[in-house]
Design an enzyme around this catalytic site. Structure first.
Site, short mmCIF file in Angstrom:
data_model
loop_
_atom_site.label_atom_id
_atom_site.label_comp_id
_atom_site.label_asym_id
_atom_site.label_seq_id
_atom_site.Cartn_x
_atom_site.Cartn_y
_atom_site.Cartn_z
N GLU A 1 0.48 -4.63 0.07
CA GLU A 1 1.61 -5.48 -0.29
C GLU A 1 2.63 -5.61 0.85
OE1 GLU A 1 2.41 -7.49 -2.74
OE2 GLU A 1 0.76 -7.08 -4.10
N GLY B 1 6.73 -5.40 -2.28
CA GLY B 1 5.95 -4.77 -3.33
C GLY B 1 5.25 -5.80 -4.19
N GLU C 1 11.77 -15.03 3.90
CA GLU C 1 12.48 -14.39 5.00
C GLU C 1 12.12 -12.91 5.00
OE1 GLU C 1 17.15 -13.77 6.45
OE2 GLU C 1 16.72 -14.73 4.52
N GLU D 1 3.34 -9.24 2.61
CA GLU D 1 4.66 -9.88 2.47
C GLU D 1 5.49 -9.87 3.74
OE1 GLU D 1 6.63 -8.18 -0.91
OE2 GLU D 1 5.14 -8.99 -2.31
N PRO E 1 12.46 -0.12 -20.10
CA PRO E 1 12.08 -1.22 -20.99
C PRO E 1 13.16 -2.30 -21.13
CG PRO E 1 12.46 0.77 -22.26
CD PRO E 1 12.57 1.15 -20.81
#
Length: 156
Positions: A64, A48, A121, A68, A85
């Site tokens: 993404e 992500g 990895e 990745e 938050p």
């Protein structure tokens, strides 16, 4: 760029940014989960990253995951909205970002596993083997909700 995650830590720095991010729970036909080992904090995570201008959240997920991991995906459903938050990420450039991530389920459609500048990895992991990996609690929460067969999304 290095990063430090703070989760329910009263000593955490105050956030100075909020950016939309996406992540994906991707499972293969054997039920294994697509995982990366991040280059910035050496922890395992689902793929992500930040949404870019001009793309939808679904396009961000597809981009993404491919960037990745080398795996192409179709986005199938929303796992949830993660906006706690009490989870902030401090980057080495001074940015301190409050968590705001949309997590999706996605199905692999092709590609080959490969590492990238963000993932040292890339692997498929059986759910019962996740406990052996160093996974941040906020990512583990996304995974746990993503593995459940629920139609309603989770949100914080």
């Amino acid at each position: 760029m290095g990063r430090t995650d703070y989760f329910n830590d009263p000593g955490a720095p105050k956030p100075n940014s909020l950016k939309p991010a996406v992540s994906a729970v991707v499972r293969d036909t054997e039920g294994r989960l697509l995982m990366i080992r991040r280059t910035d904090n050496d922890r395992y995570a689902i793929p992500g990253g930040a949404q870019e201008c001009g793309e939808t959240v679904a396009q961000a997920v597809v981009r993404e995951v491919d960037e990745e991991t080398g795996i192409r995906v179709d986005v199938t459903s929303l796992v949830g909205v993660f906006s706690n938050p009490a989870h902030v990420v401090a980057f080495s450039d001074g940015e301190v970002r409050q968590e705001f991530s949309l997590c999706f389920r996605a199905t692999p459609t092709g590609g080959d596993l490969r590492a990238s500048s963000e993932s040292k990895e890339v692997l498929w992991v059986a759910p019962h083997d996740l406990a052996c990996l160093d996974i941040h609690p906020s990512i583990r929460l996304r995974i746990d909700h993503g593995l459940r067969d629920r139609a309603e999304p989770f949100f914080t």
